[in-house]
Design an enzyme around this catalytic site. Structure first.
Site, PDB file in Angstrom:
ATOM      1  N   ASP A 246       0.828  -1.215   0.000  1.00 32.15           N
ATOM      2  CA  ASP A 246       0.000   0.000   0.000  1.00 32.15           C
ATOM      3  C   ASP A 246       0.854   1.252   0.000  1.00 32.15           C
ATOM      4  OD1 ASP A 246      -1.763  -2.244   1.252  1.00 32.15           O
ATOM      5  OD2 ASP A 246      -3.085  -0.692   0.453  1.00 32.15           O
ATOM      6  N   ASN A 256       1.691  -3.034   4.146  1.00 34.37           N
ATOM      7  CA  ASN A 256       0.732  -3.872   3.408  1.00 34.37           C
ATOM      8  C   ASN A 256      -0.271  -4.424   4.427  1.00 34.37           C
ATOM      9  OD1 ASN A 256      -0.180  -5.065   0.895  1.00 34.37           O
ATOM     10  ND2 ASN A 256       0.487  -7.023   1.717  1.00 34.37           N
TER      11      ASN A 256
END
Ligand code: MRU
Length: 365
Positions: A246, A256
């Protein structure tokens, strides 16, 4: 690498509706129990879709935000409306930097234009962001395949390649192809006998989305409870772990889906390569290290209530914890760069701490 299909029909996860001022999305809150297409026709629709996770996954959140700006400008293309659209969409979810990357790109492109030209320009730029995502993920697939092929060869003829993933970093999380799953699709399409360990990913169960899309492409897979990952890694039943991201900080630390860090720790102990696949829009060269990445805290009912389908096959919710039970629900974690064997981007692979070698234009000073 062929694009993804639903019931054999080529499908993206978001697309502009022809002759309509709207975009369609696949409602990911309904999957895998039901396949439902939803129409977004306003800024509010787009913001709601991101916040409620009808769309999710870092690159898809970014693309949806870009389309959301185009939808907002249909009503009003003035400076204040543009600023409001960017602020509204920017406030939906904090961790995936692709959201802010896409909004900054839309703002830089649109602000200098006269209001009369902004509407058409916003649609063009949103389409460009979506198309670039597809091309970048295709390239990630090819670069990732170059890492998987030697592992398959090491396994030897007739031996399966076992890849573990977490959350959903497949085509549903992007516009097409996926990030972590792009190398898997590339390997499968190249004739490699690959099987995916799919981690359920409590509490939102994004692993079920992964299982669904692997099934659509015919890729063999096995769903596991998140807690089974350590055992499988220790037993030598995993050749590589591949996850998405992310946000990746300048020092290579990776945010993440929560639970990623535990897999990285177990993979390191087992000597199994741990790969992170992410496009440029996920790299945050302005963020020095993982501890500066904002971690989204989500509502406790995501733990207290589970969703599925009931005996009649219809969507059903089941409360497993009382409303007043204290729960904590951090949605992401940070894996330090030293646990990452390589980051796979559209420009190739590099050690996490050396990502800027792939992006020399980002080096400052
Ligand atoms: O909360 P989500 O489902 O949006 O989180 C998604 C992830 O953590 C993915 O692994 C990440 O966005 C990479 S998607 C290609």
């Amino acid at each position: 690498m062929a694009g993804m299909k639903v019931n054999n029909v080529p499908t993206r996860s978001i697309w502009r509706v022809e002759n309509h001022a709207a975009v369609d999305i696949i409602d990911q809150t309904a999957l895998p129990h039901a396949y439902r297409v939803l129409r977004l026709a306003s800024l509010e629709d787009a913001a709601h879709a991101i916040r409620s996770m009808q769309v999710r996954g870092a690159p898809l959140i970014g693309a949806t935000a870009a389309y959301g700006v185009a939808l907002a400008l249909l009503r009003d293309a003035g400076d204040a409306a543009l600023a409001n659209a960017i602020a509204t969409l920017g406030g939906t979810r904090p961790t995936a930097v692709n959201l802010h990357w896409a909004l900054a790109r839309m703002q830089a492109h649109l602000m200098p234009l006269p209001a009369i030209e902004r509407g058409a320009a916003a649609w063009r730029e949103a389409e460009a962001i979506a198309d670039e995502d597809v091309a970048q993920n295709r390239a990630i697939g090819e670069h990732g395949l170059a890492l998987l092929r030697p592992l398959a060869e090491k396994r030897g003829p007739g031996q399966r390649l076992d890849v573990m993933t977490h959350c959903n970093a497949g085509w549903l999380a992007t516009v097409d192809h996926g990030t972590a799953l792009a190398p898997v699709y590339a390997a499968f399409d190249a004739g490699i006998d690959v099987r995916v360990w799919v981690s359920e990913t409590r509490p939102r169960n994004q692993g079920l989305l992964t299982a669904w899309e692997l099934q659509q492409h015919g890729v063999p897979h096995t769903v596991i409870a998140d807690n089974a990952a350590g055992l499988l890694l220790a037993r030598g039943e995993v050749d590589a772990v591949i996850v998405g991201a992310d946000r990746i900080a300048a020092n290579g630390d990776v945010a993440n889906k929560v639970g990623t860090y535990l897999k990285a720790l177990a993979a390191k102990e087992a000597g199994v390569p741990f790969y992170v696949a992410a496009p440029r829009s996920t790299l945050d060269f302005g963020c020095p290290a993982g501890d500066a990445i904002p971690i989204e805290e989500r509502e406790g009912d995501e733990l207290r209530v589970v969703h599925g389908s009931g005996g009649d096959g219809r969507p059903a919710a089941l409360r497993q914890l009382a409303k007043d039970e204290a729960v904590a629900n951090p949605a992401f974690d940070v894996t330090p760069a030293r646990f990452v064997s390589a980051v796979i981007t559209e420009r190739g692979s590099a050690a996490a701490a050396a990502l800027s070698t792939l992006y020399p234009e980002e080096r400052h000073g």
